[in-house]
Design an enzyme around this catalytic site. Structure first.
Site, mmCIF file in Angstrom:
data_model
loop_
_atom_site.group_PDB
_atom_site.id
_atom_site.type_symbol
_atom_site.label_atom_id
_atom_site.label_comp_id
_atom_site.label_asym_id
_atom_site.label_seq_id
_atom_site.Cartn_x
_atom_site.Cartn_y
_atom_site.Cartn_z
ATOM 1 N N ASP A 136 0.746 -1.332 -0.021
ATOM 2 C CA ASP A 136 -0.076 0.092 0.069
ATOM 3 C C ASP A 136 0.917 1.145 -0.004
ATOM 4 O O ASP A 136 1.605 1.545 0.939
ATOM 5 C CB ASP A 136 -0.866 0.029 1.125
ATOM 6 C CG ASP A 136 -2.180 1.141 1.234
ATOM 7 O OD1 ASP A 136 -2.387 1.234 0.047
ATOM 8 O OD2 ASP A 136 -2.722 1.221 2.106
ATOM 9 N N HIS A 143 -3.780 13.854 0.768
ATOM 10 C CA HIS A 143 -4.093 12.848 1.876
ATOM 11 C C HIS A 143 -2.996 13.122 2.986
ATOM 12 O O HIS A 143 -3.461 13.028 4.190
ATOM 13 C CB HIS A 143 -4.263 11.590 1.544
ATOM 14 C CG HIS A 143 -4.450 10.323 2.671
ATOM 15 N ND1 HIS A 143 -5.357 10.528 3.301
ATOM 16 C CD2 HIS A 143 -3.722 9.711 2.859
ATOM 17 C CE1 HIS A 143 -5.362 9.645 4.375
ATOM 18 N NE2 HIS A 143 -4.208 9.148 3.885
ATOM 19 N N GLU A 209 -10.969 3.607 3.312
ATOM 20 C CA GLU A 209 -9.909 4.510 2.719
ATOM 21 C C GLU A 209 -10.195 4.297 0.988
ATOM 22 O O GLU A 209 -10.172 3.361 0.579
ATOM 23 C CB GLU A 209 -8.386 4.341 2.971
ATOM 24 C CG GLU A 209 -8.078 4.922 4.260
ATOM 25 C CD GLU A 209 -6.719 4.682 4.519
ATOM 26 O OE1 GLU A 209 -6.414 5.432 5.480
ATOM 27 O OE2 GLU A 209 -5.978 4.043 4.018
ATOM 28 N N GLU A 211 -8.984 3.984 -2.379
ATOM 29 C CA GLU A 211 -7.932 3.932 -3.123
ATOM 30 C C GLU A 211 -8.274 3.057 -4.359
ATOM 31 O O GLU A 211 -9.383 2.459 -4.696
ATOM 32 C CB GLU A 211 -7.114 2.819 -2.278
ATOM 33 C CG GLU A 211 -6.802 3.539 -0.843
ATOM 34 C CD GLU A 211 -5.629 2.809 -0.222
ATOM 35 O OE1 GLU A 211 -4.771 2.225 -0.772
ATOM 36 O OE2 GLU A 211 -5.490 3.028 1.014
ATOM 37 N N ASP A 243 -9.388 0.394 1.600
ATOM 38 C CA ASP A 243 -8.371 -0.069 2.680
ATOM 39 C C ASP A 243 -8.982 0.211 4.135
ATOM 40 O O ASP A 243 -8.592 1.290 4.597
ATOM 41 C CB ASP A 243 -7.096 0.686 2.636
ATOM 42 C CG ASP A 243 -5.924 0.099 3.694
ATOM 43 O OD1 ASP A 243 -5.997 -1.099 3.782
ATOM 44 O OD2 ASP A 243 -5.261 1.073 3.934
ATOM 45 N N ARG A 247 -8.923 3.740 13.111
ATOM 46 C CA ARG A 247 -7.705 4.769 13.348
ATOM 47 C C ARG A 247 -7.070 4.682 14.691
ATOM 48 O O ARG A 247 -6.173 5.145 15.141
ATOM 49 C CB ARG A 247 -8.443 5.992 13.298
ATOM 50 C CG ARG A 247 -8.983 6.295 11.690
ATOM 51 C CD ARG A 247 -7.901 6.456 10.892
ATOM 52 N NE ARG A 247 -8.510 6.577 9.311
ATOM 53 C CZ ARG A 247 -7.696 6.436 8.308
ATOM 54 N NH1 ARG A 247 -6.451 6.165 8.566
ATOM 55 N NH2 ARG A 247 -8.320 6.616 7.196
ATOM 56 N N GLN A 250 -4.725 2.246 15.026
ATOM 57 C CA GLN A 250 -3.380 2.816 14.417
ATOM 58 C C GLN A 250 -2.770 3.836 14.979
ATOM 59 O O GLN A 250 -1.407 3.885 15.145
ATOM 60 C CB GLN A 250 -4.026 3.280 13.068
ATOM 61 C CG GLN A 250 -2.915 3.741 11.894
ATOM 62 C CD GLN A 250 -3.490 4.159 10.860
ATOM 63 O OE1 GLN A 250 -4.583 4.157 10.412
ATOM 64 N NE2 GLN A 250 -2.509 4.622 9.779
ATOM 65 N N LYS A 263 -5.011 -2.258 10.118
ATOM 66 C CA LYS A 263 -5.485 -2.334 8.671
ATOM 67 C C LYS A 263 -5.654 -3.953 8.185
ATOM 68 O O LYS A 263 -6.348 -4.287 7.532
ATOM 69 C CB LYS A 263 -4.248 -2.051 7.829
ATOM 70 C CG LYS A 263 -3.922 -0.519 8.101
ATOM 71 C CD LYS A 263 -4.448 0.505 7.183
ATOM 72 C CE LYS A 263 -3.827 1.980 7.231
ATOM 73 N NZ LYS A 263 -4.663 2.817 6.458
ATOM 74 N N THR A 267 -9.162 -5.930 3.652
ATOM 75 C CA THR A 267 -9.124 -4.687 2.569
ATOM 76 C C THR A 267 -9.823 -5.279 1.385
ATOM 77 O O THR A 267 -9.880 -6.673 1.056
ATOM 78 C CB THR A 267 -7.513 -4.785 2.067
ATOM 79 O OG1 THR A 267 -6.784 -4.723 3.256
ATOM 80 C CG2 THR A 267 -7.174 -3.887 1.026
ATOM 81 N N GLU A 373 -10.449 12.352 7.166
ATOM 82 C CA GLU A 373 -10.406 13.690 6.678
ATOM 83 C C GLU A 373 -11.708 14.589 6.273
ATOM 84 O O GLU A 373 -12.038 15.598 6.664
ATOM 85 C CB GLU A 373 -9.530 13.565 5.299
ATOM 86 C CG GLU A 373 -8.156 13.033 5.305
ATOM 87 C CD GLU A 373 -8.022 12.798 3.978
ATOM 88 O OE1 GLU A 373 -8.011 11.498 3.915
ATOM 89 O OE2 GLU A 373 -7.316 13.354 3.138
#
Lengths: 425, 425
Positions: A136, A143, A209, A211, A243, A247, A250, A263, A267, A373
């Site tokens: 990844d 971002h 996420e 992606e 993904d 948080r 993380q 993560k 996925t 975000e």
């Protein structure tokens, strides 16, 4: 003459103008008709799947680079991905001709059509490849900047290395799942801001996420880098990638070795791999790169693709809201740079490896590619009808879509979708 | 009666007292007699390999859990690893009986011996398993502290999470290679301390890391954690691991997502997987864990193993020096905690996955597990005869060995060795 009238540019099958899968696309996937099957290669056309094993069985791939392969008899696309560009081009030409409005071979043979074409609604899609390694990247400047601002403030948002190399980490290949797979909210160890000690329990900041990901075609031997000028020869096609990220997990675990349990619980990828050949018409310029990359990362010409991306969140109550619109072309580092950097130390890539881009955020707040975000670290909750969201709740369904808009047709990726199940009791 | 006299505790084959592979060990590996072969399962005994396919063909595994398996006919150990503890115990008993001094079946049949036994010097060892995912932990407190002191000073050496969870990251499975494979010095992007801009070229701080690794046995479905109390059922056996590292590349690339190109150019493992059954006699206490781990990581009883580890560096001139002595028992986080943490978020582990421990450094400077620590970031060069080393030079051969010392025998891991080739011109 455009694609709706030229019989070489449309299929004998009806394909709606907003279908993701017109004859200009022809993405590859793996499907099965019932649960006992292991998987068959197919190409999406309109609402149908063309069974490539059947096409192969009746001699539909009798071309120099395909004549002797058994790649179409396999359960995954890996062997086909390994064949390389000449074989891909020949296969695409074969399939495109078979499906054309002016080609009677399949069109006028009901029995053959019955065998070779199956409605997408009647099949289950599987992972397109056995993914050896999943990498990844972190290639969106917007971002990386947004995350940096939230963590370190605007003055030190981007790390010193970011503009010099496409930052990446190794993800987990075992937990890459195909679109439609439900995702259980992970438990994990977290520590609240002012807490003395960490606790273990369901993540409270489950995120998506937005992606995309490239499947690697032919690989390279260990110890032999791939020059950036040859990178495109090693890239087969692209899918949408979600993904999923916890948080809170993380934030506590990631120093100093990067994301791990935040993560690797899941996925999700879309099932149809759009070949780069189908994306050629949508090539465009990416962001200017300043400072100029070192020579081993320098590319010429248009290296981005104009792929429109959307994110939908459907609540458990069934309300569906578009929460973001972004575009693949916003990515700072292009896919050739990603692949060349990855192999620059001699790391061996293998057919079927997946290189994801990292979250694709655009320049405006409505184009951000994660809830972190979009709701700005929980400070700006999203309003979804009567509900609000700062992170995903149990029962939420998150869907990513993407397409290139042609003249009268779309080259689409379909979707990648997944619903959040409550954590294990 | 000890192992040298009791005929049930020794083999009919001569095994030297310092051989790593007496009848008390019986590690599993994959070998081939010539280059055309794809790989055959075997067990090491003294200087020989017992061919498990041959044993299987003559009905040597006629036990309840093994009767119907074709795991011994495969090219890798994955299917055997997947079978689980009952099957492993039965296989071990079968092999141990066949090789015993008092068992005539193989001993007294020259033709059978000819087929089933081959000298290790006449075979090539391959990777024991197809490694789906490779995870690298960071479980030595001494190592994490040393690195932390060098980077951040003694007051903040350990990150806040370190004593609460076994920190780990995903490594690269494609570049895991078997002992004996030469390792090409990687090129990479680095930035000197006071330089404005990075440059690209051969790494100048190529290092080894003394590690061990566990192969996963039966896996878990995605979304279903493995409780720490059941972790041992999912652990098959161990190998030596050298996690080659390019320190200059690592320092520049690793923020914020962890090591990537600094590690994925090669990871070497020893070919013989020592089953945990052979390590039982060498169980011992690990370090006290303070603060006590959260309940999901809490283990009882002795969870470490007394495995002596040594590191040898042989220069291009042929001088061989022992540069470190360490021990597996120094590890703070045990392998059950590593596995349970890994699956605690529902991450699915698969048979043949490799979980490495991270660098195993001991408490004293002569027990450090990397050149970074042994030469203390270049400030204390090692003297090797007429030469000095702060990092590895081209032509250097690095070898790790490990063994448990029994009464009159050793349960050994053999070695993992690799020689540094110069970077690509």
């Amino acid at each position: 003459m455009n694609s709706t009238t030229d019989p070489t540019l449309r299929s004998f099958l009806d394909v709606a103008p907003d279908s993701p899968f017109p004859i200009q696309n022809l993405p590859y996937g793996v499907f099965r008709r019932d649960e006992d099957e292991t998987g068959t290669l197919g190409v999406a056309i309109g609402d149908y799947v063309l069974d490539l094993k059947v096409v192969d069985d009746f001699g539909g791939f009798d071309t120099p680079a395909l004549r002797d392969t058994d790649a179409f008899q396999r359960r995954t696309l890996n062997d086909f991905m390994a064949l390389g560009k000449t074989a891909w081009d020949e296969a695409r030409a074969c399939v495109q001709r078979l499906l054309r409005a002016d080609e009677p071979f399949l069109r006028d043979h009901p029995q053959l059509r019955e065998m070779a074409l199956v409605r997408q609604s009647q099949v289950e899609m599987l992972l397109p490849a056995a993914i050896g390694d999943y990498t990844d990247f972190y290639s969106s400047k917007e971002h990386a900047t947004n995350v940096g601002v939230m963590l370190r403030g605007p003055d030190n948002a981007l790390q010193p290395n970011w503009l010099h190399l496409p930052v990446a980490y190794h993800g987990r290949s075992s937990s890459v799942v195909v679109s439609g797979t439900d995702v259980r909210r992970p438990c994990g160890q977290t520590r609240a801001d002012n807490a003395e000690a960490p606790t273990f329990g369901p993540s409270r900041s489950l995120d998506f996420e937005l992606e995309m990901g490239c499947f690697v075609g032919p690989g390279n031997p260990l110890g032999v880098p791939i020059p950036v000028s040859r990178a495109a020869d090693h890239l087969f096609g692209m899918v949408l990638v979600n993904d999923w990220s916890a948080r809170d997990v993380q934030r506590w675990e990631y120093v100093p070795l990067g994301p791990f349990l935040a993560k690797n619980f899941a996925t999700s990828i879309s099932p149809w791999v759009v070949p780069f050949a189908a994306l050629e018409s949508f090539r465009c310029a990416g962001p200017a790169q300043q400072p100029p990359p070192l020579p081993y990362l320098r590319t010429a010409g248009d290296q981005a693709f104009d792929i429109q991306l959307e994110v939908f969140l459907e609540t458990a109550a069934g309300d569906r809201h578009r929460i973001s619109r972004s575009n693949f072309k916003f990515l700072y580092w292009n896919v050739c740079q990603q692949l060349a950097h990855h192999a620059s130390n001699g790391c061996n890539l293998r057919p079927g490896d997946l290189l994801a881009t990292g979250t694709i955020s655009g320049p405006t707040p409505d184009s951000y590619g994660s809830l972190l975000e979009l709701a700005w670290k929980g400070t700006k909750p999203l309003t979804l009808g009567k509900e609000k969201r700062v992170f995903l709740e149990d029962g939420d369904r998150l869907t990513l879509t993407g397409w290139c808009q042609g003249s009268g047709y779309r080259v689409g990726f379909g979707e990648v979708t997944g619903r959040i199940l409550p954590a294990e009791a």
